[in-house]
Design a protein around this motif. Structure first.
Motif, short mmCIF file in Angstrom:
data_model
loop_
_atom_site.label_atom_id
_atom_site.label_comp_id
_atom_site.label_asym_id
_atom_site.label_seq_id
_atom_site.Cartn_x
_atom_site.Cartn_y
_atom_site.Cartn_z
N ASN A 234 71.05 32.59 -21.55
CA ASN A 234 70.66 34.00 -21.58
C ASN A 234 69.84 34.36 -22.84
OD1 ASN A 234 73.51 34.44 -19.82
ND2 ASN A 234 71.72 35.68 -19.24
N GLY B 283 75.37 36.71 -21.33
CA GLY B 283 74.17 37.50 -21.62
C GLY B 283 74.48 38.93 -22.02
N GLU B 284 75.76 39.26 -22.15
CA GLU B 284 76.14 40.64 -22.49
C GLU B 284 75.75 40.98 -23.93
OE1 GLU B 284 77.44 42.92 -20.34
OE2 GLU B 284 76.90 41.30 -18.95
C1 LIG Z 1 72.37 35.68 -17.78
O1 LIG Z 1 71.75 34.60 -17.10
C2 LIG Z 1 72.19 34.48 -15.76
C3 LIG Z 1 71.59 33.20 -15.20
O2 LIG Z 1 70.19 33.17 -15.36
C4 LIG Z 1 71.75 35.72 -14.99
O3 LIG Z 1 72.21 35.65 -13.65
C5 LIG Z 1 72.36 36.95 -15.66
O4 LIG Z 1 71.89 38.12 -15.04
C6 LIG Z 1 72.02 37.00 -17.14
N1 LIG Z 1 72.74 38.10 -17.74
C7 LIG Z 1 72.15 39.03 -18.47
C8 LIG Z 1 73.05 40.12 -18.98
O5 LIG Z 1 70.98 39.02 -18.77
#
Ligand SMILES: *[C@@H]1O[C@H](CO)[C@@H](O)[C@H](O)[C@H]1NC(C)=O
Length: 261
Positions: free
Chosen positions: A72, A202-203
């Motif tokens: 992320n 990714g938070e």
């Molecule tokens: C983090 O990466 C995953 C896989 O690519 C994705 O599905 C997800 O939405 C991402 N989360 C954020 C908060 O960007």
């Protein structure tokens, strides 16, 4: 005179509302971990001091790959896998260690600064839950992560990843494989306080422990990105891997988006 005052006011407003990157440890300019060898005490080049390691070549201890970063994090080109193997003893000590120190003259040890990194473990070469690991610590241990059984505690093992200030646990979670933990230490070297920001995957980062009072001393070259593992009778060495990415230091306000500015 008037325009100078105005310019000062504009600059001051800018500096209070925009974070500034003080030091970048994201490995984006590295071809491979061998680049760490370019640094020496007499030739202090690159973003890291590399001297706390065992007797093998650097690629036995640190390996860089796009596969080793928080996926992320779109600002880091690659992450680093740090390995403790049976040679990872530094300087005749009985602790296994692999640590990088920021190489910079920037004021990373003054005022209010944020130390960012993301950390993950895998099921393969999992860090021992029976031994204490001191992770991403300052020399005085006023802020650090720890994993595994903490010396002196009851029981045989401990599955947690913890944030500690001077050996006091302020936050913990079971350290599960494959989960990226994003961390920022909020350090106020003027007020002698440290707070803890955290998120997973990714938070965006959230303040999970408001700043607490500690003695925040640092000489600007004693933050250790990496791991020191304490020995323990009856629990031998196994090969252990730790993954890091998104390493940087900024002044405030904090960047909460994963990967940084
Ligand atoms: C983090 O990466 C995953 C896989 O690519 C994705 O599905 C997800 O939405 C991402 N989360 C954020 C908060 O960007």
């Amino acid at each position: 005179m008037k325009s100078t005052t105005l310019l000062a006011a504009v600059l001051s407003a800018f500096s209070t509302t925009h974070a500034a990157l003080l030091w970048d440890g994201r490995f984006n300019d590295f071809t491979s971990a061998s680049d760490l060898n370019k640094w020496s005490w007499s030739n202090q080049v690159g973003p890291y001091q590399y001297y706390i390691h065992g007797s093998s070549p650097v690629d036995k201890y640190i390996s860089l790959s796009e596969a080793y970063k928080n996926p992320n994090d779109t600002h880091s080109r690659q992450g680093a896998r740090f390995t403790l193997d049976n040679t990872a003893y530094w300087n005749g000590q009985n602790m296994r260690r692999i640590e990088l120190i920021p190489q910079t003259k920037e004021a990373i040890n003054r005022g209010k600064v944020y130390y960012h990194f993301s950390i993950m473990r895998s099921d393969k070469n999992a860090p021992s839950v029976y031994r204490e690991h001191q992770i991403c610590f300052f020399e005085s241990h006023f802020t650090e992560l720890k994993s595994g059984w903490i010396s002196g505690e009851s029981g045989a093992s401990n599955p947690n990843l913890q944030w500690m200030t001077n050996q006091r646990s302020g936050w913990k979670t079971e350290w599960k494989a494959g989960v990226w933990h994003n961390v920022a230490y909020e350090i106020d070297f003027s007020a002698n306080k440290v707070g803890f920001w955290h998120s997973e995957g990714g938070e965006p980062l959230k303040l999970v422990v408001a700043p607490v009072s500690v003695s925040t001393s640092s000489n600007g070259a004693d933050w250790h990105l990496g791991i020191l593992e304490l020995p323990r009778n009856g629990y031998g060495d196994t090969t252990e891997d730790f993954y890091f990415s998104g390493v940087y230091i900024e002044t405030g306000p904090i960047t909460t988006a994963i990967g940084g500015p």
